[in-house]
Design an enzyme around this catalytic site. Structure first.
Site, PDB file in Angstrom:
ATOM      1  N   ARG A 141      25.547  17.416   2.421  1.00  0.00           N
ATOM      2  CA  ARG A 141      25.183  15.986   2.454  1.00  0.00           C
ATOM      3  C   ARG A 141      24.753  15.579   3.861  1.00  0.00           C
ATOM      4  O   ARG A 141      25.327  16.043   4.849  1.00  0.00           O
ATOM      5  CB  ARG A 141      26.378  15.132   2.033  1.00  0.00           C
ATOM      6  CG  ARG A 141      26.655  15.174   0.551  1.00  0.00           C
ATOM      7  CD  ARG A 141      27.903  14.399   0.197  1.00  0.00           C
ATOM      8  NE  ARG A 141      28.952  15.282  -0.275  1.00  0.00           N
ATOM      9  CZ  ARG A 141      30.212  14.935  -0.463  1.00  0.00           C
ATOM     10  NH1 ARG A 141      30.604  13.698  -0.212  1.00  0.00           N
ATOM     11  NH2 ARG A 141      31.100  15.809  -0.886  1.00  0.00           N
ATOM     12  N   ARG A 169      43.444  11.461 -10.512  1.00  0.00           N
ATOM     13  CA  ARG A 169      42.620  11.045  -9.384  1.00  0.00           C
ATOM     14  C   ARG A 169      41.422  10.274  -9.932  1.00  0.00           C
ATOM     15  O   ARG A 169      40.730  10.752 -10.824  1.00  0.00           O
ATOM     16  CB  ARG A 169      42.144  12.266  -8.609  1.00  0.00           C
ATOM     17  CG  ARG A 169      41.175  11.891  -7.527  1.00  0.00           C
ATOM     18  CD  ARG A 169      40.584  13.114  -6.870  1.00  0.00           C
ATOM     19  NE  ARG A 169      39.664  12.705  -5.826  1.00  0.00           N
ATOM     20  CZ  ARG A 169      38.511  13.300  -5.581  1.00  0.00           C
ATOM     21  NH1 ARG A 169      38.161  14.353  -6.284  1.00  0.00           N
ATOM     22  NH2 ARG A 169      37.739  12.867  -4.635  1.00  0.00           N
ATOM     23  N   HIS A 205      38.010   9.843   0.104  1.00  0.00           N
ATOM     24  CA  HIS A 205      39.045  10.738   0.679  1.00  0.00           C
ATOM     25  C   HIS A 205      40.307   9.958   1.043  1.00  0.00           C
ATOM     26  O   HIS A 205      41.096  10.407   1.864  1.00  0.00           O
ATOM     27  CB  HIS A 205      38.563  11.442   1.964  1.00  0.00           C
ATOM     28  CG  HIS A 205      37.529  12.490   1.775  1.00  0.00           C
ATOM     29  ND1 HIS A 205      36.611  12.773   2.750  1.00  0.00           N
ATOM     30  CD2 HIS A 205      37.278  13.340   0.757  1.00  0.00           C
ATOM     31  CE1 HIS A 205      35.820  13.754   2.333  1.00  0.00           C
ATOM     32  NE2 HIS A 205      36.208  14.105   1.125  1.00  0.00           N
ATOM     33  N   ASN A 232      42.471  16.160 -11.840  1.00  0.00           N
ATOM     34  CA  ASN A 232      41.357  15.740 -10.993  1.00  0.00           C
ATOM     35  C   ASN A 232      40.047  16.158 -11.667  1.00  0.00           C
ATOM     36  O   ASN A 232      39.619  17.299 -11.536  1.00  0.00           O
ATOM     37  CB  ASN A 232      41.516  16.393  -9.617  1.00  0.00           C
ATOM     38  CG  ASN A 232      40.371  16.079  -8.685  1.00  0.00           C
ATOM     39  OD1 ASN A 232      39.421  15.386  -9.059  1.00  0.00           O
ATOM     40  ND2 ASN A 232      40.454  16.584  -7.468  1.00  0.00           N
ATOM     41  N   GLU A 238      46.460  16.504  -1.256  1.00  0.00           N
ATOM     42  CA  GLU A 238      46.120  15.336  -2.069  1.00  0.00           C
ATOM     43  C   GLU A 238      46.890  15.327  -3.385  1.00  0.00           C
ATOM     44  O   GLU A 238      47.288  14.272  -3.877  1.00  0.00           O
ATOM     45  CB  GLU A 238      44.602  15.305  -2.318  1.00  0.00           C
ATOM     46  CG  GLU A 238      43.850  15.025  -1.026  1.00  0.00           C
ATOM     47  CD  GLU A 238      42.364  15.335  -1.099  1.00  0.00           C
ATOM     48  OE1 GLU A 238      41.600  14.441  -1.445  1.00  0.00           O
ATOM     49  OE2 GLU A 238      41.982  16.476  -0.806  1.00  0.00           O
TER      50      GLU A 238
END
Ligand code: AMP
Length: 404
Positions: free
Chosen positions: A245, A95, A184, A7, A388
Site C-alpha cells: 500500500r 474482530r 489496527h 477474524n 490482537e
C-alpha cells in the site's frame, strides 16, 4: 473460560481458541483464499495432549459462510479436533474492521449492534460484510453462546476533531462520514497496556508513540492512554508506506494517473492497495528479502528501505510535537518486533529529541516485551510483541462476565 476469537478478513478467516483460565492458546487456524478455486485450511493445536500439532489441507471454500462451517468442523472432528462439542466454547470474540462513529468500545452482539455494523458497510465494503457473515453464521453454529464485537477503529475514537477532520467541504463529513477513523486499534491498545506494564507506569499517566509495522503499517500518538492521532485514515491505505500500500500521496495523483495512464478508478484503487509501497519500489514486500537484496547492492531495495524508514522517523518527530513529552516509543508487529535495521534507521539521529538506542539490545533477539534504549535515553524505546487475539479475548471476557 474458553473463548473463540474469529477474524474474517476479505479473503481469509483466522481463528484462535483460548483457555482464559489457563492463560493458554488451545488451537489456532487460518482458512485462506476463500472464494478461489483452491484454498487451504491449517490448524495448529498447542497442548501436548494433541500430538498431531499441525494440520493443513487444500480445500475449496466457496465463501465466508462455508469457511465458518469448516472451522467449526475442524475444531471438533476426530483428526484435528480439540473439542468434543462446540458447546464447550463459552464466548465468541469477533474482530470487526470498521465501527464508524457509533462504536468506541467493544459491544455484546445484539440485533441492534448487527444493524449498526451493517450500516457501516459503505465505509469498509471489503471487510465489514465478511465480519458480519462471521457474526451471523456464528449465531447459528453456536446457539446461545454470547458474542462480542471488537472494532479496529474504537481505540481511535478519542482522536480530537481537529485531527480527525479532513480539510474538505464540511458536507463530506456530515453527509458521508468522511473522516479519519484509524485502524489496527486493537494492536495499538494492547501495545499501550503492555508497554505501560513494562515501564511500571499507569496507562493514564503515560504518553506513547506506538509503531505497528507489519503487512499493514500504522502509528499512533497516545496521550495518557487515549489515542490523539494515528496515521491510517478514512481507510487503511493512508499514512506510512506499507508492503503493497502506498500510504500518504498527493491526492491530485489520482486524476493525473487516470488521464495519462488511462486507468479507471477501480484500477487506480487496486494499484495503490496492491502494487505500491515496498512492492512498487523494489518488487518485494518482505523485509527479509529486501535486506538480502540490499546486501547484493540492489539500489531499488535500498531506496525502498530508506523511504520506508524515513516516513516512520518523520512521523516519530511529528508525534513528539503532538504529545510534547513522550515516555516511550513502542515497536510492534512482524517488522517492528523482528527488524533491527528498520528500528535503528527509524530512530537514527533523534538523540537531540531524547531518543538513543542501545545497539546491542536492538540487535539481540529475545522473546517478550523489552527495552532497547541506551541508559541515558530520555525516551524509552521498546519492543512489544502484539497479541490482537488476546486483546479481543480479554475484551470479550470482560463484557460477558459483566453481563452475568
Ligand atoms: P505481520 O503483518 O505483523 O504478520 O508482519 C508481516 C511482515 O513482517 C512481513 O511482511 C515481513 O516483512 C515482516 N517480518 C516478519 N519476520 C521478519 C524478520 N525476521 N525480519 C524482518 N521482517 C520480518
Amino acid at each position: 473460560m474458553k473463548i473463540l476469537v474469529i477474524n474474517c478478513g476479505s479473503s481469509s478467516l483466522k481463528y484462535q481458541l483460548l483457555d482464559m483460565d489457563a492463560r493458554s492458546v488451545i488451537a489456532n487456524g487460518v482458512i485462506e483464499r476463500i472464494g478461489e478455486e483452491t484454498g487451504t485450511v491449517s490448524q495448529q493445536n498447542h497442548p501436548d495432549e494433541w500430538p498431531d500439532r499441525k494440520n493443513s489441507e487444500d480445500v475449496r471454500v466457496k465463501d465466508h459462510e462455508a469457511a465458518m462451517r469448516l472451522m467449526a468442523g475442524k475444531l471438533t472432528d476426530g483428526q484435528w479436533g480439540v473439542l468434543r462439542s462446540l458447546s464447550e466454547i463459552d464466548a465468541l470474540g469477533h474482530r470487526v474492521v470498521q465501527g464508524g462513529e457509533r462504536f468506541s468500545k467493544p459491544e455484546l452482539i445484539t440485533p441492534e449492534v448487527i444493524e449498526s455494523i451493517r450500516e457501516t458497510i459503505p465505509l469498509a465494503p471489503l471487510h465489514n460484510p465478511a465480519n458480519l457473515t462471521g457474526i451471523e453464521v456464528a449465531e447459528e453454529l453456536f446457539p446461545g453462546t454470547p458474542g462480542v464485537a471488537v472494532f479496529d477503529t474504537e481505540f481511535h475514537q478519542t482522536i480530537p476533531q481537529k485531527a480527525f477532520m479532513y480539510p474538505l467541504p464540511k458536507a463530506f463529513y456530515t453527509e458521508n462520514k468522511i473522516r479519519k477513523y484509524g485502524f489496527h486499534g486493537t494492536s495499538h491498545k494492547y501495545v499501550t497496556k503492555a508497554a505501560c506494564d513494562h515501564l511500571g507506569k499507569a496507562v493514564g499517566e503515560t504518553n506513547l508513540i506506538t509503531v505497528h509495522l507489519g503487512n499493514g503499517c500504522s502509528m499512533a500518538a497516545v496521550e495518557k492512554g487515549r489515542c490523539v492521532d494515528t496515521t491510517m485514515g478514512f481507510t487503511p491505505l493512508a499514512g506510512l508506506m506499507m508492503g503493497t500500500r502506498c500510504g500518504d500521496i498527493d491526492p491530485a495523483i489520482h486524476a493525473f494517473v487516470a488521464k495519462h495512464r488511462k486507468l479507471s478508478l477501480a484500477e487506480i484503487d487496486s494499484v495503490l492497495n496492491k502494487e505500491s509501497g515496498l512492492t512498487g519500489i523494489c518488487g518485494k514486500n518482505d523485509f527479509r528479502d529486501i535486506h538480502a537484496a540490499r546486501e547484493k547492492g540492489d539500489k531499488d531495495a535500498q531506496l525502498a528501505f530508506e523511504m520506508f524508514t524515513y516516513r516512520v522517523r518523520k512521523t516519530i518527530g511529528a508525534y513528539m510535537a503532538v504529545l510534547k513529552t513522550v515516555d516511550a516509543i513502542a515497536f510492534t508487529a512482524g517488522i517492528g518486533e523482528n527488524d533491527q535495521f528498520v528500528r535503528a534507521a527509524a530512530c537514527e539521529g533523534l538523540e537531540r529529541l531524547g531518543v538513543r538506542l542501545d545497539s546491542d539490545e536492538n540487535t539481540t533477539r529475545r522473546p517478550g516485551t523489552r527495552s532497547i534504549h541506551a541508559r541515558d535515553s530520555e525516551v524509552a524505546v521498546l519492543i512489544v510483541p502484539t497479541d490482537e487475539e488476546l486483546e479481543i479475548a480479554q475484551a470479550t471476557r470482560a463484557l460477558v462476565e459483566n453481563k452475568h
